[in-house]
Design a protein around this motif. Structure first.
Motif, mmCIF file in Angstrom:
data_model
loop_
_atom_site.group_PDB
_atom_site.id
_atom_site.type_symbol
_atom_site.label_atom_id
_atom_site.label_comp_id
_atom_site.label_asym_id
_atom_site.label_seq_id
_atom_site.Cartn_x
_atom_site.Cartn_y
_atom_site.Cartn_z
ATOM 1 N N THR A 106 0.882 -1.277 -0.034
ATOM 2 C CA THR A 106 0.101 -0.167 0.031
ATOM 3 C C THR A 106 0.874 1.036 0.037
ATOM 4 N N CYS A 109 -3.669 3.327 0.470
ATOM 5 C CA CYS A 109 -5.172 2.509 0.758
ATOM 6 C C CYS A 109 -4.987 1.677 2.151
ATOM 7 N N GLY A 110 -5.978 1.160 2.498
ATOM 8 C CA GLY A 110 -6.167 0.492 3.916
ATOM 9 C C GLY A 110 -5.468 -1.099 3.728
ATOM 10 N N THR A 161 -3.092 3.816 6.887
ATOM 11 C CA THR A 161 -4.003 4.150 5.882
ATOM 12 C C THR A 161 -4.149 5.847 5.916
#
Length: 256
Positions: A106, A109-110, A161
C-alpha cells in the motif's frame, strides 16, 4: 521496521507486521524499505527489502506471496508461492499453509490483516476506496471460511491508511457512495474547496468489517500521508511532484 497489533500478536502460531519504510536498502524517494515490485526502484533493492520482511516473519525469502493488485474485490487462495511479480490479479490473499507469508502493498490504501488462530487461516487485503466499496473485505472473509475459518473468531486489523483530513475528493466520488446508500454520507465532511469533501476511508473500512460479524476489528489509527518518516504515500508524492513512490508491505504468516 514493523508495527504490530496486540490482537494479532496474541494469537498462537501467527506472526505479522505492518512494515514501515524504515530498515531497508533503497535510496532517494524509495528510502529505505520499499517493497514495491511495481516501482521503478532497483530490483535488487526491492528483493533485499522483501527478504528482510520475510526474515521478520520467520519464513524463507522465496516464501512470500503478494498479488498483482488492481483495486478489485478479487481474492486469491495461496496453496503455493508464485515467483515475485507474477502473482494473480487480485487484491487479497488467504491461506492455511504453514511456512509461507502472504501480504499486500500500500501507499495510502487500507491494509487489513486477518487471522483465525484456532483454524489456522490467515488473510491480507488491500482495501482502497474501490476495493472496499466493491466488497474485497467481505470476499476475503468468505475465502477464509472456505478454508475452515469462522468469522466469529476472525481478528482483523487495519494498518496505516490515509486519514480523512488528508483525503479530499470531488463531488462524483461522494455521489457514488450516496447512490449506494444514503448512510454513507456519515463518512464525508465538507472541505474548504467548493463541492469537495473529505472521505474517511478508515472509518468506512472499519464499518464494513464490523458489519461482517467478525470476532475482533482493530485499527492502528496511523495516517500514511501525515508521517513521511515512517510511511510512503501516493497522495503526498503526487502533491510534491515526485516521479514515483515506494510501497509499504503488510504481511502475515503461519509458523506454529
Amino acid at each position: 521496521m514493523k508495527i504490530t497489533a496486540e490482537a494479532l500478536s496474541a494469537l498462537p502460531g501467527i506472526r505479522h507486521g505492518f512494515f514501515t519504510r524504515q530498515g531497508g536498502v533503497s535510496n532517494g524517494i524509495y528510502a529505505s524499505l520499499n517493497c514495491g515490485v511495481g516501482s521503478a526502484d532497483e530490483r535488487s533493492h526491492v528483493s533485499e527489502n522483501r527478504a528482510r520482511v520475510t526474515a521478520e516473519l520467520g519464513v524463507a525469502a522465496d516464501q512470500l506471496a503478494t498479488p498483482y493488485q488492481v483495486h478489485s474485490p478479487d481474492v486469491a487462495i495461496v496453496d503455493a508461492v508464485w515467483p515475485t511479480g507474477e502473482g494473480p490479479k487480485a487484491d487479497a490473499v488467504v491461506t492455511r499453509r504453514k511456512g509461507i507469508a502472504i501480504g499486500v502493498g500500500t501507499a495510502d490504501c487500507g491494509p487489513v490483516l486477518f487471522a483465525d488462530g484456532e483454524a489456522g487461516v490467515i488473510g491480507a487485503a488491500h482495501a482502497g476506496w474501490k476495493g472496499a466499496f466493491t466488497g474485497v473485505l467481505e470476499a476475503t472473509i468468505t475465502a477464509m471460511e472456505s478454508l475452515g475459518a469462522s468469522r466469529g473468531r476472525i481478528v482483523a486489523v487495519l494498518g496505516p491508511t490515509i486519514s480523512k483530513s488528508a483525503y479530499e475528493v470531488g463531488p462524483e466520488f461522494r455521489a457514488r457512495f450516496l447512490d449506494a446508500a444514503e448512510v454513507n454520507a456519515r463518512y464525508f465532511t465538507l472541505s474548504t474547496r467548493a463541492d469537495h469533501h473529505h472521505f474517511d476511508l478508515p472509518a468506512y473500512i472499519g464499518s464494513r468489517l464490523r458489519s461482517a460479524g467478525l470476532g475482533h476489528v482493530g485499527d492502528l489509527a496511523l495516517c500514511t500521508y501525515a508521517d513521511p518518516e515512517r510511511f510512503f504515500s501516493y497522495r503526498r508524492t503526487t502533491h510534491a511532484g515526485e516521479p514515483d513512490y515506494g510501497r509499504l508491505l503488510h504481511a502475515i504468516s503461519l509458523t506454529g
